[in-house]
Design a protein around this motif. Structure first.
Motif, PDB file in Angstrom:
ATOM      1  N   LEU A 157     -67.157  27.080  65.487  1.00  0.00           N
ATOM      2  CA  LEU A 157     -67.320  26.028  64.484  1.00  0.00           C
ATOM      3  C   LEU A 157     -67.258  26.598  63.074  1.00  0.00           C
ATOM      4  CD1 LEU A 157     -70.157  23.813  66.033  1.00  0.00           C
ATOM      5  CD2 LEU A 157     -67.715  23.278  65.877  1.00  0.00           C
ATOM      6  N   SER A 158     -67.934  27.704  62.850  1.00  0.00           N
ATOM      7  CA  SER A 158     -67.927  28.319  61.518  1.00  0.00           C
ATOM      8  C   SER A 158     -66.524  28.727  61.104  1.00  0.00           C
ATOM      9  CB  SER A 158     -68.855  29.543  61.501  1.00  0.00           C
ATOM     10  OG  SER A 158     -70.208  29.163  61.598  1.00  0.00           O
ATOM     11  N   LEU A 159     -65.761  29.275  62.031  1.00  0.00           N
ATOM     12  CA  LEU A 159     -64.399  29.708  61.706  1.00  0.00           C
ATOM     13  C   LEU A 159     -63.481  28.516  61.470  1.00  0.00           C
ATOM     14  CD1 LEU A 159     -64.228  32.757  64.076  1.00  0.00           C
ATOM     15  CD2 LEU A 159     -63.904  32.810  61.595  1.00  0.00           C
ATOM     16  N   MET A 160     -63.677  27.435  62.199  1.00  0.00           N
ATOM     17  CA  MET A 160     -62.886  26.235  61.935  1.00  0.00           C
ATOM     18  C   MET A 160     -63.198  25.679  60.546  1.00  0.00           C
ATOM     19  SD  MET A 160     -62.957  24.286  65.645  1.00  0.00           S
ATOM     20  CE  MET A 160     -61.709  23.042  65.208  1.00  0.00           C
TER      21      MET A 160
ATOM     22  N   ALA B  31     -53.362  10.827  68.386  1.00  0.00           N
ATOM     23  CA  ALA B  31     -54.549  10.984  67.542  1.00  0.00           C
ATOM     24  C   ALA B  31     -55.217  12.333  67.777  1.00  0.00           C
ATOM     25  CB  ALA B  31     -55.533   9.850  67.811  1.00  0.00           C
ATOM     26  N   TYR B  32     -55.277  12.759  69.029  1.00  0.00           N
ATOM     27  CA  TYR B  32     -55.880  14.052  69.347  1.00  0.00           C
ATOM     28  C   TYR B  32     -55.034  15.182  68.771  1.00  0.00           C
ATOM     29  CZ  TYR B  32     -58.014  17.770  72.162  1.00  0.00           C
ATOM     30  OH  TYR B  32     -58.645  18.921  72.579  1.00  0.00           O
ATOM     31  N   ARG B  33     -53.721  15.063  68.906  1.00  0.00           N
ATOM     32  CA  ARG B  33     -52.835  16.079  68.352  1.00  0.00           C
ATOM     33  C   ARG B  33     -52.976  16.174  66.837  1.00  0.00           C
ATOM     34  NH1 ARG B  33     -48.501  18.139  71.119  1.00  0.00           N
ATOM     35  NH2 ARG B  33     -48.382  17.600  73.331  1.00  0.00           N
ATOM     36  N   GLN B  34     -53.090  15.029  66.188  1.00  0.00           N
ATOM     37  CA  GLN B  34     -53.224  15.027  64.732  1.00  0.00           C
ATOM     38  C   GLN B  34     -54.527  15.685  64.300  1.00  0.00           C
ATOM     39  OE1 GLN B  34     -53.108  11.136  62.943  1.00  0.00           O
ATOM     40  NE2 GLN B  34     -53.048  11.926  60.865  1.00  0.00           N
ATOM     41  N   LEU B  35     -55.610  15.395  65.024  1.00  0.00           N
ATOM     42  CA  LEU B  35     -56.905  15.961  64.680  1.00  0.00           C
ATOM     43  C   LEU B  35     -56.927  17.481  64.836  1.00  0.00           C
ATOM     44  CD1 LEU B  35     -59.878  15.367  63.895  1.00  0.00           C
ATOM     45  CD2 LEU B  35     -60.363  15.194  66.344  1.00  0.00           C
ATOM     46  N   LEU B  36     -56.272  17.977  65.879  1.00  0.00           N
ATOM     47  CA  LEU B  36     -56.344  19.412  66.204  1.00  0.00           C
ATOM     48  C   LEU B  36     -55.091  20.202  65.840  1.00  0.00           C
ATOM     49  CD1 LEU B  36     -58.910  20.609  67.522  1.00  0.00           C
ATOM     50  CD2 LEU B  36     -58.693  18.200  68.053  1.00  0.00           C
ATOM     51  N   GLN B  37     -54.151  19.594  65.126  1.00  0.00           N
ATOM     52  CA  GLN B  37     -52.869  20.265  64.898  1.00  0.00           C
ATOM     53  C   GLN B  37     -52.989  21.544  64.074  1.00  0.00           C
ATOM     54  OE1 GLN B  37     -50.206  17.652  62.828  1.00  0.00           O
ATOM     55  NE2 GLN B  37     -51.542  17.356  61.069  1.00  0.00           N
ATOM     56  N   ALA B  38     -54.025  21.660  63.274  1.00  0.00           N
ATOM     57  CA  ALA B  38     -54.187  22.871  62.471  1.00  0.00           C
ATOM     58  C   ALA B  38     -54.730  24.042  63.281  1.00  0.00           C
ATOM     59  CB  ALA B  38     -55.125  22.599  61.291  1.00  0.00           C
TER      60      ALA B  38
ATOM     61  N   PHE C  44     -75.441  15.824  58.594  1.00  0.00           N
ATOM     62  CA  PHE C  44     -75.690  16.588  59.809  1.00  0.00           C
ATOM     63  C   PHE C  44     -74.727  16.075  60.872  1.00  0.00           C
ATOM     64  CE2 PHE C  44     -78.913  17.274  63.490  1.00  0.00           C
ATOM     65  CZ  PHE C  44     -78.248  18.425  63.885  1.00  0.00           C
ATOM     66  N   CYS C  45     -73.761  16.917  61.277  1.00  0.00           N
ATOM     67  CA  CYS C  45     -72.731  16.508  62.224  1.00  0.00           C
ATOM     68  C   CYS C  45     -72.901  17.246  63.548  1.00  0.00           C
ATOM     69  CB  CYS C  45     -71.340  16.801  61.663  1.00  0.00           C
ATOM     70  SG  CYS C  45     -70.909  15.822  60.203  1.00  0.00           S
TER      71      CYS C  45
ATOM     72  N   ALA D 196     -63.105  20.069  63.931  1.00  0.00           N
ATOM     73  CA  ALA D 196     -62.014  19.399  63.225  1.00  0.00           C
ATOM     74  C   ALA D 196     -62.444  18.065  62.632  1.00  0.00           C
ATOM     75  CB  ALA D 196     -60.837  19.181  64.180  1.00  0.00           C
ATOM     76  N   TRP D 197     -63.436  17.408  63.246  1.00  0.00           N
ATOM     77  CA  TRP D 197     -63.846  16.053  62.851  1.00  0.00           C
ATOM     78  C   TRP D 197     -64.879  16.022  61.726  1.00  0.00           C
ATOM     79  CZ3 TRP D 197     -68.573  13.388  63.156  1.00  0.00           C
ATOM     80  CH2 TRP D 197     -68.512  11.993  63.025  1.00  0.00           C
TER      81      TRP D 197
END
Length: 241
Positions: A54-57, A229-236, A159-160, A30-31
């Protein structure tokens, strides 16, 4: 044992993978900064894809419009990743390659390389050989990972990755020695007052030192629930967010 993990738009089976879907991968997926329209080579590379999470995200975040190559060393994990991709809404966006990233050869260059790499350097070895391979740097040392990422990265690409705090200094030293610069780093804590447990980070090849964008993320708030903040990052992705 859980057979899989349900996201809002796709399902990840992981019963045949040494490493199950966890917070680290969800945070990173997500980040990580997506390739921009200005980059001539918008393709993405997932090193050590495991279940393919990761690829699917990334496919969800880009609507399946940017091709992704996902490389995985373990046969069972690669097979499961391919099945997860085939069952997803973006089966044509992701190509799963069963093989060793260190011997993976391609003329393609990637605007984003993402990895949740093995990180234990001096820990006791796992009794499970596949879990040992997935968690310990024996199979993918930091220096070798950085060298391969440099070979595959497109000009201006990033590179993440995510690493535990205990491995951060060693990785950063290896990266700086190879001419990488940290563009962004996010310190992850379980809650306020707790030690940093993970570092999300983005590295680029640059001749001059960069002003690193520093941020912080708390997973839980003072009440013990997930932070805003965590909810916002992962809400999708999270069903309950």
């Amino acid at each position: 044992m859980s057979a899989g993990f349900q996201c809002k738009q796709f399902y990840i089976g992981h019963q045949h993978c040494a490493m199950k879907v966890g917070t680290d991968a969800l945070l990173l997926g997500a980040w990580a900064a997506l390739p921009t329209a200005l980059q001539a080579t918008p393709a993405m590379l997932d090193i050590g894809c495991g279940s393919g999470i990761l690829s699917l995200m990334l496919a969800q975040r880009t609507g399946g419009q940017i091709p992704i190559t996902a490389v995985e060393l373990d046969t069972h994990a690669a097979t499961q990743a391919a099945a997860n991709v085939a069952a997803s809404p973006w089966p044509d966006a992701i190509r799963v390659v069963k093989g060793d990233i260190l011997t993976y050869s391609t003329a393609e260059r990637y605007a984003l390389i993402i990895s949740n790499p093995p990180f234990f350097q001096h820990a006791l070895p796992s009794q499970d050989a596949t879990r040992q391979q997935a968690r310990h740097t024996d199979s993918l040392p930091f220096a070798a990972l950085l060298q391969k990422a440099a070979q595959c990265l497109a000009p201006g690409g990033e590179f993440c990755l995510i690493l535990p705090a205990s491995s951060q200094a060693a990785f950063a030293q290896a990266a700086l020695e190879q001419g990488w610069q940290c563009r962004a780093r996010c310190a992850v804590q379980s809650k306020a007052g707790k030690p940093v447990s993970r570092y999300l980070q983005s590295w680029v090849k640059a001749d001059t030192e960069l002003d690193t964008e520093i941020s912080q993320l708390l997973i839980h708030d003072s009440s013990g629930g997930y932070s805003a903040a965590y909810r916002q990052l992962l809400q999708a992705f999270y069903l309950n967010f």
